[in-house]
Design an enzyme around this catalytic site. Structure first.
Site, mmCIF file in Angstrom:
data_model
loop_
_atom_site.group_PDB
_atom_site.id
_atom_site.type_symbol
_atom_site.label_atom_id
_atom_site.label_comp_id
_atom_site.label_asym_id
_atom_site.label_seq_id
_atom_site.Cartn_x
_atom_site.Cartn_y
_atom_site.Cartn_z
ATOM 1 N N LYS A 44 0.842 -1.201 0.000
ATOM 2 C CA LYS A 44 0.000 0.000 0.000
ATOM 3 C C LYS A 44 0.878 1.253 0.000
ATOM 4 C CE LYS A 44 -3.833 -2.372 2.247
ATOM 5 N NZ LYS A 44 -4.484 -2.760 3.507
ATOM 6 N N GLN A 88 -4.811 -1.338 9.838
ATOM 7 C CA GLN A 88 -4.662 -2.663 9.238
ATOM 8 C C GLN A 88 -5.256 -3.733 10.157
ATOM 9 O OE1 GLN A 88 -3.301 -3.227 6.092
ATOM 10 N NE2 GLN A 88 -3.964 -5.338 6.366
ATOM 11 N N ASP A 111 -10.978 3.072 4.428
ATOM 12 C CA ASP A 111 -11.359 1.661 4.402
ATOM 13 C C ASP A 111 -12.876 1.497 4.436
ATOM 14 O OD1 ASP A 111 -9.515 -0.282 3.962
ATOM 15 O OD2 ASP A 111 -9.007 -0.632 6.069
#
Ligand code: NAD
Length: 279
Positions: A44, A88, A111
């Site tokens: 990422k 994460q 997200d």
């Protein structure tokens, strides 16, 4: 369906938009040292830097408390140089994942897991939507797979893939069925599917006998094996399907590209530009 090729196009578009916007920041929080998570974070960051988005790499020790993580999130929420925040997962067991997700400023929630964004997606309103389902929709659109009126079956009901994807497909006027670990007679559902998406994490679980002739099959699953990354769809399905995404090189690259796109979207929204998400 070549996710690598489409992701390259998306990244090119994102790079142009990022240049037009000036400085952009994407912050990630990694708690602990899960090796798979480390790899995802690395990918990422590399992708972000490549398109001109500054990546901020926050690492917290594995024994952090929920309060520690919330405090770090709060600082990123207040940091004007940060447009997008991603925590994460999976988080270590002692942490309250729902609390952490709800602490991220919704406008920076790239997200798409904050309850506000989940609710907006449910309502069909502009929202930040998880990147993987956005990537799946983009692939289907790129290959001209008709969604309106189609029967779509999503196997998997996670917050990050199955549920939001079912919403996006519903908004695109598919007739959607969500299958999961307690579904009885999976084939009864999947054999009806014009669009079949597997997001489970069981290598090869979608065999040819589960696939309707001519269906578009999207393989979200990624399992690490000694032979490399393996998807949920068995290679035999290719004989029946009209379209299929490979693993690797299918949904994976699209997830990263759409995360970058979400960061641009968040930045444009924060700067007061009118922008709408993929839903
Ligand atoms: P998850 O573990 O949160 O959810 C798995 C889902 O599969 C659950 O909803 C469960 O009900 C369902 N399931 C389990 N066993 C089943 C069975 N026998 N039959 C039908 N359904 C069953 O996982 P997730 O986070 O949604 O990820 C799913 C897979 O997708 C994993 O392999 C993950 O690595 C992969 N993934 C890939 C990307 C990508 O970018 N390609 C992104 C996210 C997740």
């Amino acid at each position: 369906m070549d996710g690598k090729a489409l992701a390259a196009k998306v990244r090119e578009r994102v790079a142009q938009e990022a240049r037009a916007l000036g400085r952009l920041g994407l912050a990630t929080i990694l708690v602990g040292d899960d090796p798979a998570s480390e790899v995802y974070i690395r990918h990422k960051h590399a992708a972000a830097e490549e398109v001109g988005i500054e990546a901020v790499d926050i690492r917290l020790p594995a024994d952090s408390t929920t309060v520690d993580v919330l405090e770090r999130v709060r600082r990123l929420n207040e940091d004007d140089a940060v447009d997008g925040i991603l925590v994460q997962t999976p988080l270590p067991d002692q942490l309250d994942e729902a609390l952490v997700q709800a602490a991220v400023e919704p406008a920076k929630d790239v997200d798409g897991l904050h309850p506000l964004n989940v609710g907006l997606l449910h309502l069909g309103r502009p929202a930040l939507v998880p990147a993987t389902p956005l990537g799946v929709m983009a692939l289907l659109a790129e290959y001209g797979v008709g969604i309106e009126g189609a029967r779509a079956v999503v196997i998997g009901r996670s917050q990050i893939v199955g549920r939001p994807l079912a919403q996006l497909l519903t908004h695109a006027n598919a007739t959607v069925t969500v299958c999961h670990s307690r579904t009885v007679e999976l084939a009864r559902n999947t054999l009806d599917a014009d669009v079949l998406v597997a997001a489970v994490g069981l290598p090869g679980m979608v065999t040819a006998d589960l696939v309707k002739q001519g269906a578009a099959v999207v393989d979200v699953g990624i399992t690490r094996t000694d032979a490399g990354l393996v998807g949920d769809v068995d290679p035999t399905a290719a004989e029946v399907a009209a379209f299929l995404t490979p693993v690797p090189g299918g949904v994976g690259p699209m997830t990263i590209a759409c995360l970058l796109e979400n960061t641009v979207l968040a930045a444009r929204n924060r700067r007061g530009e009118l922008a709408v998400s993929g839903n």
